[in-house]
Design a protein around this motif. Structure first.
Motif, PDB file in Angstrom:
ATOM      1  N   LYS A 152       6.197   1.575  17.133  1.00  0.00           N
ATOM      2  CA  LYS A 152       6.621   1.399  15.740  1.00  0.00           C
ATOM      3  C   LYS A 152       5.436   1.419  14.785  1.00  0.00           C
ATOM      4  N   ILE A 153       4.384   0.665  15.128  1.00  0.00           N
ATOM      5  CA  ILE A 153       3.263   0.592  14.183  1.00  0.00           C
ATOM      6  C   ILE A 153       2.446   1.886  14.190  1.00  0.00           C
ATOM      7  N   GLU A 154       2.450   2.602  15.298  1.00  0.00           N
ATOM      8  CA  GLU A 154       1.809   3.918  15.301  1.00  0.00           C
ATOM      9  C   GLU A 154       2.541   4.856  14.346  1.00  0.00           C
ATOM     10  N   GLY A 155       3.884   4.749  14.333  1.00  0.00           N
ATOM     11  CA  GLY A 155       4.682   5.538  13.397  1.00  0.00           C
ATOM     12  C   GLY A 155       4.389   5.175  11.952  1.00  0.00           C
ATOM     13  N   ILE A 156       4.209   3.866  11.676  1.00  0.00           N
ATOM     14  CA  ILE A 156       3.883   3.407  10.325  1.00  0.00           C
ATOM     15  C   ILE A 156       2.526   3.949   9.890  1.00  0.00           C
ATOM     16  N   TYR A 157       1.573   3.940  10.815  1.00  0.00           N
ATOM     17  CA  TYR A 157       0.232   4.476  10.520  1.00  0.00           C
ATOM     18  C   TYR A 157       0.318   5.954  10.145  1.00  0.00           C
ATOM     19  N   GLU A 158       1.048   6.725  10.932  1.00  0.00           N
ATOM     20  CA  GLU A 158       1.196   8.157  10.651  1.00  0.00           C
ATOM     21  C   GLU A 158       1.922   8.380   9.326  1.00  0.00           C
ATOM     22  N   GLN A 159       2.955   7.561   9.061  1.00  0.00           N
ATOM     23  CA  GLN A 159       3.691   7.690   7.805  1.00  0.00           C
ATOM     24  C   GLN A 159       2.801   7.369   6.621  1.00  0.00           C
ATOM     25  N   GLY A 160       1.948   6.370   6.780  1.00  0.00           N
ATOM     26  CA  GLY A 160       1.011   6.021   5.714  1.00  0.00           C
ATOM     27  C   GLY A 160       0.068   7.158   5.387  1.00  0.00           C
TER      28      GLY A 160
ATOM     29  N   ARG B 169       6.606   7.494  -3.279  1.00  0.00           N
ATOM     30  CA  ARG B 169       5.871   7.984  -4.453  1.00  0.00           C
ATOM     31  C   ARG B 169       5.490   6.849  -5.385  1.00  0.00           C
ATOM     32  N   HIS B 170       6.474   6.000  -5.738  1.00  0.00           N
ATOM     33  CA  HIS B 170       6.211   4.960  -6.729  1.00  0.00           C
ATOM     34  C   HIS B 170       5.382   3.814  -6.164  1.00  0.00           C
ATOM     35  N   CYS B 171       5.478   3.561  -4.864  1.00  0.00           N
ATOM     36  CA  CYS B 171       4.656   2.493  -4.288  1.00  0.00           C
ATOM     37  C   CYS B 171       3.177   2.881  -4.316  1.00  0.00           C
ATOM     38  N   VAL B 172       2.861   4.089  -3.876  1.00  0.00           N
ATOM     39  CA  VAL B 172       1.458   4.516  -3.817  1.00  0.00           C
ATOM     40  C   VAL B 172       0.870   4.633  -5.223  1.00  0.00           C
ATOM     41  N   GLU B 173       1.579   5.331  -6.103  1.00  0.00           N
ATOM     42  CA  GLU B 173       1.087   5.486  -7.470  1.00  0.00           C
ATOM     43  C   GLU B 173       1.124   4.158  -8.215  1.00  0.00           C
ATOM     44  N   GLY B 174       2.201   3.388  -8.010  1.00  0.00           N
ATOM     45  CA  GLY B 174       2.331   2.104  -8.681  1.00  0.00           C
ATOM     46  C   GLY B 174       1.245   1.124  -8.276  1.00  0.00           C
ATOM     47  N   ARG B 175       0.874   1.150  -6.994  1.00  0.00           N
ATOM     48  CA  ARG B 175      -0.184   0.251  -6.527  1.00  0.00           C
ATOM     49  C   ARG B 175      -1.514   0.554  -7.222  1.00  0.00           C
TER      50      ARG B 175
ATOM     51  N   ALA C 254       0.820  -1.217   0.000  1.00  0.00           N
ATOM     52  CA  ALA C 254       0.000   0.000   0.000  1.00  0.00           C
ATOM     53  C   ALA C 254       0.851   1.262   0.000  1.00  0.00           C
ATOM     54  N   GLY C 255       2.000   1.256   0.726  1.00  0.00           N
ATOM     55  CA  GLY C 255       2.897   2.401   0.675  1.00  0.00           C
ATOM     56  C   GLY C 255       3.114   3.154   1.964  1.00  0.00           C
ATOM     57  N   MET C 256       2.930   2.491   3.112  1.00  0.00           N
ATOM     58  CA  MET C 256       3.014   3.239   4.383  1.00  0.00           C
ATOM     59  C   MET C 256       4.361   3.174   5.086  1.00  0.00           C
ATOM     60  N   TYR C 257       5.317   2.437   4.545  1.00  0.00           N
ATOM     61  CA  TYR C 257       6.585   2.253   5.261  1.00  0.00           C
ATOM     62  C   TYR C 257       7.656   3.293   4.921  1.00  0.00           C
TER      63      TYR C 257
ATOM     64  N   ALA D 104       0.688  10.310   5.890  1.00  0.00           N
ATOM     65  CA  ALA D 104       1.508  11.344   5.255  1.00  0.00           C
ATOM     66  C   ALA D 104       1.778  11.017   3.786  1.00  0.00           C
ATOM     67  N   ASN D 105       1.861   9.715   3.460  1.00  0.00           N
ATOM     68  CA  ASN D 105       2.140   9.298   2.084  1.00  0.00           C
ATOM     69  C   ASN D 105       0.885   9.223   1.222  1.00  0.00           C
ATOM     70  N   GLY D 106      -0.266   9.521   1.792  1.00  0.00           N
ATOM     71  CA  GLY D 106      -1.500   9.497   1.023  1.00  0.00           C
ATOM     72  C   GLY D 106      -2.078   8.119   0.803  1.00  0.00           C
TER      73      GLY D 106
END
Length: 364
Positions: free
Chosen positions: A98-106, A61-67, A49-52, A108-110
């Motif tokens: 750690k997973i809370e950080g991943i959630y927030e990063q996700g 960029r490419h993970c979110v758009e590529g998915r 999905a692109g959250m890491y 942020a990445n849209g």
């Protein structure tokens, strides 16, 4: 343009397809006898999905758009896939952070469709799970990677492109405004093209060093990180992918499912100094310990060695994970040349987006 793409993995095929659809004459040079025989055939087949990945990075960029592009491509081309979703789980306070950080990063990445679950809510979805909290990603899925590559090959050939098998590229030299490419194998030859894209995966650095006038200081290190997989006897315990909190060098020993419904675990991270793919049965011991943190019910004797892959990393143990590296003419100053380095996970998910990016960087 006359274009040579080196490497018939998923990224090379996607790039070749994108250039072919733009009306260019494209040949793919592949050193083996078939498509996807390297990194592309030895992975989890997960649509990420692109959250890491760090905000603004090529991987994000490419993970979110590529998915998004990949799901649409699979639908339009009949490529088997399933949007099964996944849970990233925590089993203690450190992992919770750690997973809370991943959630927030996700966010942020849209990344769409993310939600934060308590342990109880996660167990309601997956009763065999043991966790204190989880991030649910509904956009994560799985894909038949070989069927995907066959579909990319089909589009390339429909656009007039071709793949030359058993065609190892040995040297790339300047030729006027273009490039003279020396191809080895049983029938050595030379071809002259306007543009060369190096999508050789584990061989990308060696090819860059065999490119005339390319500055050697631009060639990044190649660090091999082997990922081992174990199959699991018995029926699947989960209906979604299950990922623990990430570890150094990877995303943790996770549960993946294939389109036939089989469950397997991996990859772990084994830093190696050469390319070899044998799975050591003794590694099962560490797998049991990792998996039982989130699935205590894993039976003794259930794990069997399956397969392995090697990630073409640019950084090693204890170092920050490197971004994808797409070295184009604007960066190195040589017209019609793009080197792709460190295209590991989420390279499969990102392939169609990377392809568009490469075409744009070539002015194609």
């Amino acid at each position: 343009m006359d274009v040579l793409v080196i490497g018939a993995g998923v990224v090379g095929l996607a790039v070749a397809r994108a250039l072919g659809l733009r009306g260019h004459s494209v040949i793919v040079a592949e050193s083996t006898g078939g498509i996807g025989n390297g990194v592309s055939s030895r992975n989890s087949e997960v649509i990420h999905a692109g959250m890491y990945y760090p905000s603004g990075s090529l991987r994000a960029r490419h993970c979110v758009e590529g998915r998004r592009l990949l799901y649409a491509f699979c639908e339009s081309h009949g490529v088997p896939h399933a949007q099964c979703g996944k849970l990233i789980v925590a089993t203690n306070d450190l992992e919770q952070a750690k997973i809370e950080g991943i959630y927030e990063q996700g966010l942020a990445n849209g990344v769409e469709g993310l939600s934060y679950l308590t342990g109880k809510e996660a167990r309601a979805l997956e009763p065999n799970l043991s966790c204190t909290g989880a991030v649910l990603s509904v956009e994560t899925g799985i894909v038949d990677s070989h069927a995907l590559m066959l579909a990319l090959q089909g589009d390339l050939e429909d656009a007039g492109g071709a793949i030359a098998f058993h065609a190892p590229v040995e040297r790339i030299a300047r030729s006027g405004a273009g490039w003279n490419v020396h191809v080895g194998g049983a029938e050595p030859t030379e071809i002259t093209v306007d543009a060369v894209i190096n999508a050789a995966g584990l061989g990308a650095q060696a090819l860059a060093r065999a490119t005339e006038d390319y500055p050697m200081q631009r060639v990044p290190p190649l660090v091999l990180a082997k990922g081992n997989y174990f199959g699991c006897l018995g029926k699947p315990a989960f209906s979604r992918l299950i990922y623990p909190a990430p570890v150094d060098g990877g995303l943790g020993t996770h549960v993946t499912l294939d389109l036939a419904g089989r469950m397997r675990f991996g990859p772990d991270v084994e830093w190696v100094d050469r390319e070899e793919y044998e799975v050591d049965p003794q590694r099962a011991e560490s797998f049991y310990a990792s998996i039982r943190r989130y699935w205590p019910g894993l039976p003794d004797g259930a794990l069997v060695p399956d397969y392995s892959g090697i990630r073409p990393k640019l950084t090693g143990p204890g170092e920050k994970a490197a971004d994808f590296m797409i070295d184009d003419p604007a960066e190195h100053g040589l017209p019609g040349l793009v080197h792709l380095f460190g295209i590991e996970s989420p390279g499969l998910t990102s392939c169609l987006s990377i392809a568009e990016d490469v075409a744009e960087r070539l002015g194609a």
